[in-house]
Write a protein that holds these residues in place. Structure first.
Motif, PDB file in Angstrom:
ATOM      1  N   THR A  12       0.854  -1.193   0.000  1.00 56.77           N
ATOM      2  CA  THR A  12       0.000   0.000   0.000  1.00 56.77           C
ATOM      3  C   THR A  12       0.888   1.240   0.000  1.00 56.77           C
ATOM      4  O   THR A  12       1.842   1.328   0.776  1.00 56.77           O
ATOM      5  N   GLY A  42      -2.538   5.554  -0.546  1.00 61.83           N
ATOM      6  CA  GLY A  42      -3.644   4.663  -0.197  1.00 61.83           C
ATOM      7  C   GLY A  42      -3.941   3.618  -1.256  1.00 61.83           C
ATOM      8  O   GLY A  42      -4.670   2.661  -0.999  1.00 61.83           O
ATOM      9  N   ASN A  89      -6.657   4.727  -5.149  1.00 60.03           N
ATOM     10  CA  ASN A  89      -7.244   5.444  -4.023  1.00 60.03           C
ATOM     11  C   ASN A  89      -6.959   6.933  -4.126  1.00 60.03           C
ATOM     12  O   ASN A  89      -5.927   7.346  -4.641  1.00 60.03           O
ATOM     13  N   PRO A  91      -6.814   9.476  -1.241  1.00 63.61           N
ATOM     14  CA  PRO A  91      -6.970   9.530   0.217  1.00 63.61           C
ATOM     15  C   PRO A  91      -7.714  10.771   0.688  1.00 63.61           C
ATOM     16  O   PRO A  91      -7.623  11.838   0.077  1.00 63.61           O
TER      17      PRO A  91
END
Length: 619
Positions: A12, A42, A89, A91
């Motif tokens: 990640t 993320g 992602n 974030p």
């Protein structure tokens, strides 16, 4: 951590920098990752590759990126064969900040992200680098200044709705923790929040029993317990040195207090600045006081323009003027190179500073001021420290696949660079060579000698000449010898017929303190044969192996003729197979000690009284 073991990993992304990512695996262990694709924090990746230890810088004295990463809790580096993004992602932290500045111009938004949230970008690189040059970058590091302003503003606001002081402080702590989260728990910000939180607990649970200095000390202890390597972080050191000096000087009754305390604060950062930058800009004495008020004004303007974005056109004009002010301050030519201090300099420096503060606290002002002025001769000694070095040096600087050799005579008599290396991925001159010269307290090069025009020998020359003081440049092999203040360099390839750039390299031969050096550029065995014919007796102690260890050079006849004790191969990762095994075997057959910059890093020979010392900087 399964080091040097190729397999699939699920990682990640937890931090995105300009040129690299910090990631964590399923066990929450942090690693360094280089990735060309722009992926947000993320995001989750499936990576096939291996984990290796962080490699230390192979140039001594300069900034060690591996040490910095270790201070951030990074344990190793991912080397990928392939990867797949499982989950993209965006974030909340990034999204929240972007939404705050979404209605502003790109330039204004980038500046606000730097000033309020500590996020650097390409658009703010210029202003940030100028602030570093004038030693005023601390004004843009999110720290106690930001937290205390927010605390004051929130106190005034919340006191209109709540009456209990402890309730108000509790709400402020929660809001400041959210701000710390937006700052991604940066070291200076974490220190500021932790100190405020401990002060809150001190009032809430201990009726303010503990002194601010005790709480500040506890803050430092807790940060070291969380991450012991934080002690090598410049941000951590600067935060605590400045904070302690503020605490010790704040209540002192001093003459010209409004001038003297800022000066002492600025002075307290000098050893850290020299340890990381190797130079001091005298303009910084006025830069910090001159820029403090505009920076504070911009802090409030930034908050206002985020709430009222229609004022952006005014903000943008003010920003352009502010940038121009910083640029003009940085153009004043008052930079002094001091070199990287040894442990004695900061020790003596801080002893003088602490003694002065103690004398001020005892109201012995005259002795305190006299004691403070002892820093001046200490700085003078550091400035001229290179003139006191009694041994000669030859540095084979690791520049990857390329040549770069520094000849440094005792007492700072002569500094000569043979070749610069070249790297198409980054600027070798500004990122490696110049910082190294400044760390060595070299203020200028007497000459830059370019062996020939191949990029891996002169690729960084243009940048070096633009950013560092070089007296003269000598290219090619059209000279018989060069003299520099007691040092004579002979060109053994003078008036030898050659038909390509490699064979037309100058071949420098010199005697430094009784040790004979031969720097052979990229010549082939054909030129080696001609050199043998012209020089039937040729003594050599240290041979810089030609053409990075290519089998087209360093013939058996040449090795047998010059009989070197040491052979240095300047080589990096390459597709040519350098150094070739047959060259290594030839050298070994003649009992030559062979060192390569790929394996040993920068290789430094020091000579004194005809004796030789060698130091290595392995990765």
């Amino acid at each position: 951590m399964l080091e040097n073991h190729v397999e699939d990993y699920k990682i990640t992304i937890i931090s995105k920098e300009k040129t690299y990512y910090i990631v964590k695996d399923e066990n929450d262990i942090k690693y360094l990752l280089y990735l060309d694709e722009d992926i947000e924090e993320g995001s989750i990746l499936k990576v096939n590759g291996e984990i290796k230890r962080l490699k230390n810088t192979t140039v001594p004295l300069v900034f060690n990126f591996a040490s910095y990463l270790k201070s951030q809790g990074v344990k190793g580096q991912f080397y990928m064969n392939d990867y797949e993004v499982i989950y993209y992602n965006y974030p909340f932290r990034v999204e929240f900040i972007d939404n705050l500045v979404s209605n502003l111009s790109i330039k204004s938004a980038s500046f606000i992200k730097l000033l309020i949230f500590g996020e650097k970008s390409i658009l703010t690189d210029s202003i940030y680098n100028n602030l570093i040059d004038v030693s005023a970058v601390h004004l843009f590091v999110v720290s106690g200044f930001h937290f205390n302003i927010f605390k004051l503003m929130l106190t005034n606001l919340l006191s209109r709705f709540f009456k209990g002081e402890k309730i108000i402080e509790g709400i402020i702590i929660v809001i400041l923790f959210f701000y710390l989260y937006l700052l991604d728990f940066a070291i200076s910000a974490f220190r500021s929040f932790l100190f405020i939180f401990l002060r809150y607990l001190n009032r809430l649970l201990f009726n303010s029993h503990f002194h601010r200095v005790e709480l500040l000390s506890l803050t430092g202890i807790l940060m070291v317990l969380i991450n012991p390597l934080v002690v090598i972080s410049p941000s951590f050191l600067l935060c605590f040195i400045v904070s302690f000096v503020i605490e010790f000087t704040n209540k002192l009754k001093l003459p010209f207090k409004k001038i003297l305390i800022p000066f002492i604060l600025h002075l307290s950062t000098l050893p850290i600045i020299l340890d990381f930058n190797y130079e001091y800009n005298l303009v910084s004495i006025i830069a910090t006081p001159l820029l403090t008020l505009p920076t504070t004004i911009f802090f409030f303007l930034s908050l206002i323009v985020m709430i009222f974005p229609f004022l952006d056109f005014i903000y943008l004009r003010c920003l352009i003027g502010f940038e121009e002010l910083i640029r003009l301050i940085n153009q004043i030519p008052l930079k002094l190179i001091f070199g990287k201090p040894d442990v004695f300099f900061p020790t003596i420096f801080y002893l003088i500073l602490l003694t002065s503060i103690l004398l001020f606290s005892l109201n012995i002002k005259k002795k305190a001021l006299i004691n403070l002025f002892l820093i001046i001769p200490l700085l003078v000694c550091q400035y001229f420290s290179t003139s006191l070095i009694i041994y000669d040096e030859v540095h084979f600087i690791d520049v990857g696949q390329g040549d770069c050799i520094l000849i440094k005579k005792a007492f700072n008599q002569v500094n000569i660079l043979i070749d610069t290396g070249g790297n198409k991925s980054f600027d070798l001159a500004t990122n490696r060579l110049i910082p190294y010269f400044k760390a060595l307290n070299i203020k200028k090069l007497d000459a830059l000698i370019i062996s020939h025009d191949d990029f891996d020998h002169m690729g960084a020359a243009s940048s070096l000449l633009s950013n560092f003081n070089v007296d003269k440049v000598i290219k090619g092999n059209d000279f018989k010898y060069l003299k520099f203040n007691g040092l004579t360099l002979y060109n053994l390839n003078y008036q030898i017929s050659c038909d390509n750039d490699n064979d037309c390299s100058n071949v420098i031969y010199t005697n430094i303190n009784g040790i004979y050096y031969l720097f052979s550029g990229d010549i082939s065995s054909n030129i080696e044969q001609e050199i043998i014919k012209k020089n039937p007796i040729l003594k050599c102690d240290v041979l810089k192996v030609s053409h990075h260890g290519s089998n087209t050079s360093t013939s058996e006849e040449f090795i047998n003729h010059i009989k070197p004790r040491f052979a240095i191969i300047q080589v990096g990762t390459n597709y040519y197979g350098h150094p070739h095994n047959e060259v290594l075997k030839r050298l070994d057959n003649y009992n030559v000690i062979t060192l390569t910059t790929r394996n040993q890093g920068s290789i430094i020979f020091k000579m004194f009284n005809k004796k030789l010392m060698i130091s290595l900087t392995p990765p």
